[in-house]
Design an enzyme around this catalytic site. Structure first.
Site, PDB file in Angstrom:
ATOM      1  N   ARG A  14     -39.605  38.951 -74.766  1.00  8.08           N
ATOM      2  CA  ARG A  14     -40.853  38.919 -74.311  1.00  8.08           C
ATOM      3  C   ARG A  14     -41.735  37.686 -74.811  1.00  8.08           C
ATOM      4  O   ARG A  14     -41.923  37.045 -73.924  1.00  8.08           O
ATOM      5  CB  ARG A  14     -41.484  40.268 -75.046  1.00  8.08           C
ATOM      6  CG  ARG A  14     -42.792  40.510 -74.300  1.00  8.08           C
ATOM      7  CD  ARG A  14     -44.062  39.722 -74.918  1.00  8.08           C
ATOM      8  NE  ARG A  14     -44.253  39.641 -76.203  1.00  8.08           N
ATOM      9  CZ  ARG A  14     -45.112  38.909 -77.034  1.00  8.08           C
ATOM     10  NH1 ARG A  14     -45.674  38.198 -76.416  1.00  8.08           N
ATOM     11  NH2 ARG A  14     -45.081  39.127 -78.234  1.00  8.08           N
ATOM     12  N   ASP A  15     -41.758  37.401 -76.175  1.00 11.33           N
ATOM     13  CA  ASP A  15     -42.728  36.303 -76.560  1.00 11.33           C
ATOM     14  C   ASP A  15     -41.991  34.776 -76.014  1.00 11.33           C
ATOM     15  O   ASP A  15     -42.672  33.923 -75.775  1.00 11.33           O
ATOM     16  CB  ASP A  15     -42.876  36.555 -77.906  1.00 11.33           C
ATOM     17  CG  ASP A  15     -43.950  35.587 -78.425  1.00 11.33           C
ATOM     18  OD1 ASP A  15     -44.823  35.090 -77.575  1.00 11.33           O
ATOM     19  OD2 ASP A  15     -44.319  35.820 -79.725  1.00 11.33           O
ATOM     20  N   HIS A 206     -45.465  37.722 -87.942  1.00  8.65           N
ATOM     21  CA  HIS A 206     -45.030  37.099 -86.752  1.00  8.65           C
ATOM     22  C   HIS A 206     -45.217  35.603 -86.591  1.00  8.65           C
ATOM     23  O   HIS A 206     -46.613  35.326 -86.543  1.00  8.65           O
ATOM     24  CB  HIS A 206     -45.751  37.833 -85.420  1.00  8.65           C
ATOM     25  CG  HIS A 206     -45.364  37.247 -84.154  1.00  8.65           C
ATOM     26  ND1 HIS A 206     -44.721  38.162 -83.209  1.00  8.65           N
ATOM     27  CD2 HIS A 206     -46.025  36.531 -83.406  1.00  8.65           C
ATOM     28  CE1 HIS A 206     -44.862  37.651 -82.151  1.00  8.65           C
ATOM     29  NE2 HIS A 206     -45.539  36.655 -82.088  1.00  8.65           N
ATOM     30  N   HIS A 208     -44.857  31.604 -85.531  1.00 14.38           N
ATOM     31  CA  HIS A 208     -44.421  30.667 -84.580  1.00 14.38           C
ATOM     32  C   HIS A 208     -43.990  29.372 -85.623  1.00 14.38           C
ATOM     33  O   HIS A 208     -44.764  29.445 -86.576  1.00 14.38           O
ATOM     34  CB  HIS A 208     -45.595  30.538 -83.475  1.00 14.38           C
ATOM     35  CG  HIS A 208     -45.688  31.664 -82.486  1.00 14.38           C
ATOM     36  ND1 HIS A 208     -44.861  31.487 -81.199  1.00 14.38           N
ATOM     37  CD2 HIS A 208     -46.020  32.830 -82.481  1.00 14.38           C
ATOM     38  CE1 HIS A 208     -45.285  32.470 -80.432  1.00 14.38           C
ATOM     39  NE2 HIS A 208     -45.552  33.488 -81.253  1.00 14.38           N
ATOM     40  N   CYS A 239     -46.978  31.010 -76.567  1.00 14.93           N
ATOM     41  CA  CYS A 239     -47.913  31.791 -75.924  1.00 14.93           C
ATOM     42  C   CYS A 239     -48.746  31.096 -74.765  1.00 14.93           C
ATOM     43  O   CYS A 239     -49.197  29.910 -75.142  1.00 14.93           O
ATOM     44  CB  CYS A 239     -48.899  32.359 -76.897  1.00 14.93           C
ATOM     45  SG  CYS A 239     -49.959  33.521 -76.302  1.00 14.93           S
ATOM     46  N   ASN A 248     -41.327  31.192 -81.478  1.00 12.58           N
ATOM     47  CA  ASN A 248     -41.324  31.942 -82.665  1.00 12.58           C
ATOM     48  C   ASN A 248     -40.224  31.524 -83.568  1.00 12.58           C
ATOM     49  O   ASN A 248     -39.136  30.540 -83.130  1.00 12.58           O
ATOM     50  CB  ASN A 248     -41.096  33.399 -82.523  1.00 12.58           C
ATOM     51  CG  ASN A 248     -42.033  34.046 -81.759  1.00 12.58           C
ATOM     52  OD1 ASN A 248     -42.203  34.074 -80.491  1.00 12.58           O
ATOM     53  ND2 ASN A 248     -42.812  34.836 -82.523  1.00 12.58           N
TER      54      ASN A 248
HETATM   55  P1  HMG Z   1     -58.452  41.509 -66.095  1.00 15.11           P
HETATM   56  O1  HMG Z   1     -58.184  40.401 -65.124  1.00 15.11           O
HETATM   57  O2  HMG Z   1     -59.476  41.161 -67.294  1.00 15.11           O
HETATM   58  O3  HMG Z   1     -58.336  43.078 -66.080  1.00 15.11           O
HETATM   59  O4  HMG Z   1     -56.935  41.664 -67.263  1.00 15.11           O
HETATM   60  P2  HMG Z   1     -59.015  43.940 -64.835  1.00 15.11           P
HETATM   61  O5  HMG Z   1     -58.986  45.224 -65.736  1.00 15.11           O
HETATM   62  O6  HMG Z   1     -60.212  43.322 -64.569  1.00 15.11           O
HETATM   63  O7  HMG Z   1     -57.931  43.800 -63.702  1.00 15.11           O
HETATM   64  C1  HMG Z   1     -57.525  42.689 -62.844  1.00 15.11           C
HETATM   65  C2  HMG Z   1     -56.306  43.179 -62.090  1.00 15.11           C
HETATM   66  O8  HMG Z   1     -55.479  43.139 -62.874  1.00 15.11           O
HETATM   67  C3  HMG Z   1     -56.452  44.164 -61.230  1.00 15.11           C
HETATM   68  O9  HMG Z   1     -55.762  44.007 -60.052  1.00 15.11           O
HETATM   69  C4  HMG Z   1     -55.662  45.261 -62.118  1.00 15.11           C
HETATM   70  O10 HMG Z   1     -55.139  46.154 -61.227  1.00 15.11           O
HETATM   71  C5  HMG Z   1     -54.562  44.375 -62.479  1.00 15.11           C
HETATM   72  P3  HMG Z   1     -56.335  43.560 -58.669  1.00 15.11           P
HETATM   73  O11 HMG Z   1     -57.441  44.264 -58.134  1.00 15.11           O
HETATM   74  O12 HMG Z   1     -56.827  42.190 -59.282  1.00 15.11           O
HETATM   75  O13 HMG Z   1     -54.935  43.323 -57.556  1.00 15.11           O
HETATM   76  N1  HMG Z   1     -54.119  44.904 -63.856  1.00 15.11           N
HETATM   77  C6  HMG Z   1     -52.739  45.163 -64.188  1.00 15.11           C
HETATM   78  N2  HMG Z   1     -51.894  45.094 -63.479  1.00 15.11           N
HETATM   79  C7  HMG Z   1     -50.545  45.509 -63.745  1.00 15.11           C
HETATM   80  N3  HMG Z   1     -50.482  46.098 -65.047  1.00 15.11           N
HETATM   81  C8  HMG Z   1     -51.511  45.862 -65.947  1.00 15.11           C
HETATM   82  C9  HMG Z   1     -52.727  45.424 -65.472  1.00 15.11           C
HETATM   83  N4  HMG Z   1     -53.918  45.630 -65.856  1.00 15.11           N
HETATM   84  C10 HMG Z   1     -54.868  45.140 -64.951  1.00 15.11           C
HETATM   85  N5  HMG Z   1     -51.452  46.489 -67.324  1.00 15.11           N
HETATM   86  C11 HMG Z   1     -55.545  42.099 -68.850  1.00 15.11           C
HETATM   87  C12 HMG Z   1     -56.957  42.159 -68.320  1.00 15.11           C
HETATM   88  C13 HMG Z   1     -55.528  42.357 -70.467  1.00 15.11           C
HETATM   89  C14 HMG Z   1     -54.695  42.996 -67.910  1.00 15.11           C
HETATM   90  C15 HMG Z   1     -55.072  40.586 -68.769  1.00 15.11           C
HETATM   91  O14 HMG Z   1     -56.039  39.730 -69.254  1.00 15.11           O
HETATM   92  C16 HMG Z   1     -53.663  40.352 -69.032  1.00 15.11           C
HETATM   93  O15 HMG Z   1     -52.955  40.817 -68.413  1.00 15.11           O
HETATM   94  N6  HMG Z   1     -53.435  39.588 -70.105  1.00 15.11           N
HETATM   95  C17 HMG Z   1     -52.159  39.501 -70.774  1.00 15.11           C
HETATM   96  C18 HMG Z   1     -51.998  38.342 -71.394  1.00 15.11           C
HETATM   97  C19 HMG Z   1     -50.773  38.032 -72.143  1.00 15.11           C
HETATM   98  O16 HMG Z   1     -49.675  38.840 -71.735  1.00 15.11           O
HETATM   99  N7  HMG Z   1     -50.784  37.342 -72.973  1.00 15.11           N
HETATM  100  C20 HMG Z   1     -49.595  37.107 -73.519  1.00 15.11           C
HETATM  101  C21 HMG Z   1     -48.957  38.108 -74.768  1.00 15.11           C
HETATM  102  S1  HMG Z   1     -50.124  37.804 -76.092  1.00 15.11           S
HETATM  103  C22 HMG Z   1     -49.183  36.946 -77.221  1.00 15.11           C
HETATM  104  O17 HMG Z   1     -48.152  36.334 -76.831  1.00 15.11           O
HETATM  105  C23 HMG Z   1     -49.258  37.020 -78.673  1.00 15.11           C
HETATM  106  C24 HMG Z   1     -48.382  37.753 -79.574  1.00 15.11           C
HETATM  107  O18 HMG Z   1     -47.139  37.187 -79.355  1.00 15.11           O
HETATM  108  C25 HMG Z   1     -48.819  37.736 -80.912  1.00 15.11           C
HETATM  109  C26 HMG Z   1     -49.076  36.128 -81.470  1.00 15.11           C
HETATM  110  O19 HMG Z   1     -48.217  35.528 -81.339  1.00 15.11           O
HETATM  111  O20 HMG Z   1     -50.137  36.102 -82.086  1.00 15.11           O
HETATM  112  C27 HMG Z   1     -48.262  39.201 -79.227  1.00 15.11           C
HETATM  113 MG    MG Z   2     -46.295  35.355 -80.423  1.00 18.18          MG
END
Ligand code: HMG
Ligand code: MG
Length: 298
Positions: A14-15, A206, A208, A239, A248
């Site tokens: 995933r990450d 966690h 990086h 990320c 990571n």
């Molecule tokens: P948004 O655009 O603000 O959400 O996204 P929304 O609720 O307004 O929805 C917009 C569109 O997204 C709609 O579709 C929804 O249906 C769709 P449209 O009408 O435009 O066709 N939608 C979804 N579709 C599928 N699955 C879903 C979903 N939710 C909404 N679950 C949201 C808000 C949070 C969804 C968006 O910002 C997002 O997906 N963000 C993900 C970011 C991400 O994955 N980042 C990387 C992971 S975090 C990380 O790596 C850090 C970590 O490793 C820890 C660390 O290192 O610190 C964990």
């Molecule tokens: Mg991470």
């Protein structure tokens, strides 16, 4: 958990792969997840159920969960930012899900398009649905030792959001040094604050490895009693919303560190190195694990 064991939470599929520029064939991801389970990892974050327009690399997570042959005793986990994501993860058969928040307002906005407080509210229905389905929920806090937009982050800010996630019902909170700027001194200061309020069993780290400090930071956490450590095979990752963040810490290197400390991880290092070398070969670059490089040369 006894004090002579430690658990690796493998986040490479995933990450790691969320940050690859291209979309990988499903069969390559499937092979990676299966190799990791065969190497003895018992928690594998296999994918995420986020908006596929934001992270196209994870758009095939349903297909991945359907494709993998599951090894008994292994928990296959997924990131879920909202109820929609949870429903997708539950339908795909995820054994565990993770909600993810940040200790920095700017990062929260960039990563999940809402404030920290809004994110906690957004997680409430996820927690209720997960409880009804009997699916454990992990929490992440990003930017615990620094933010790409705000710089230094106060330990008290990390403590506040960690407390919120535990209060919501997360069984543990993983402390993310998202951009890998932390130092062992920073980790010590952070844990000094957090362990005044929470137990070691509620926390994971966690790290990086952008500045090459991840192993030192993990050692600082292990010295304070933390026994749950996230890592990414071959050091895959970064990320997409944290410019400059590298992968990571490599799982191979953490296993080597922990075993050297006399902590049993249950991981077969040779098989893990082989898994990391296979995915690195597919990606056409050397492994990001120093242990893998050392064991694979000559
Ligand atoms: P948004 O655009 O603000 O959400 O996204 P929304 O609720 O307004 O929805 C917009 C569109 O997204 C709609 O579709 C929804 O249906 C769709 P449209 O009408 O435009 O066709 N939608 C979804 N579709 C599928 N699955 C879903 C979903 N939710 C909404 N679950 C949201 C808000 C949070 C969804 C968006 O910002 C997002 O997906 N963000 C993900 C970011 C991400 O994955 N980042 C990387 C992971 S975090 C990380 O790596 C850090 C970590 O490793 C820890 C660390 O290192 O610190 C964990
Ligand atoms: Mg991470």
């Amino acid at each position: 958990m006894s004090d002579d064991r430690a658990t690796l939470i493998e986040v490479g599929p995933r990450d790691g792969l969320q940050n690859e520029p291209g979309e990988l064939p499903l069969a390559v991801k499937q092979r990676l997840v299966e190799d990791l389970a065969d190497a003895g990892l018992t928690v594998i974050e296999a994918g995420s159920f986020v908006n596929p327009k934001w992270i196209p690399q994870m758009a095939d997570s349903e297909m991945l969960f359907a494709a993998i042959t599951r090894r008994p005793g292994v928990r296959y986990a997924a990131l879920t930012p909202n109820l929609r994501g949870f429903e997708r993860a539950a339908a795909a058969g995820a054994d565990e899900v993770a909600v993810f928040a940040a200790a920095s307002e700017s990062f929260s906005q960039k990563n999940i398009n809402c404030s920290i407080a809004e994110s906690i509210d957004r997680f409430r229905p996820v927690m209720a649905a997960a409880e009804a389905a009997g699916i454990p929920v992990r929490g992440y806090v990003s930017c615990v030792l620094g933010c790409p937009y705000e710089g230094a982050i106060a330990p008290a800010a990390v403590a506040a959001v960690t407390g919120d996630l535990l209060e919501l019902g997360c069984y543990e909170v993983s402390l993310g040094d998202t951009i890998g700027v932390g130092t062992a001194g920073g980790m010590r200061a952070l844990l000094e604050e957090l362990l005044g309020a929470f137990g070691t069993a509620q926390l994971a780290v966690h790290c990086h490895d952008t500045y090459g400090q991840a192993l030192a930071n993990i050692l600082a956490a292990v010295d304070r009693g933390i026994r749950r450590i996230d890592a990414s095979v071959a050091g895959l990752g970064g990320c997409p919303y944290a410019p400059g963040a590298s992968g990571n810490v490599a799982t191979e290197d953490v296993v080597y560190l922990l075993e050297g400390l006399g902590l049993d991880t249950g991981v077969d290092l040779d098989r893990l190195v082989a898994a990391g070398n296979r995915i690195s070969g597919f990606l056409g670059r050397p492994s990001g694990s120093r242990v893998a490089l050392a064991r694979s040369s000559g």
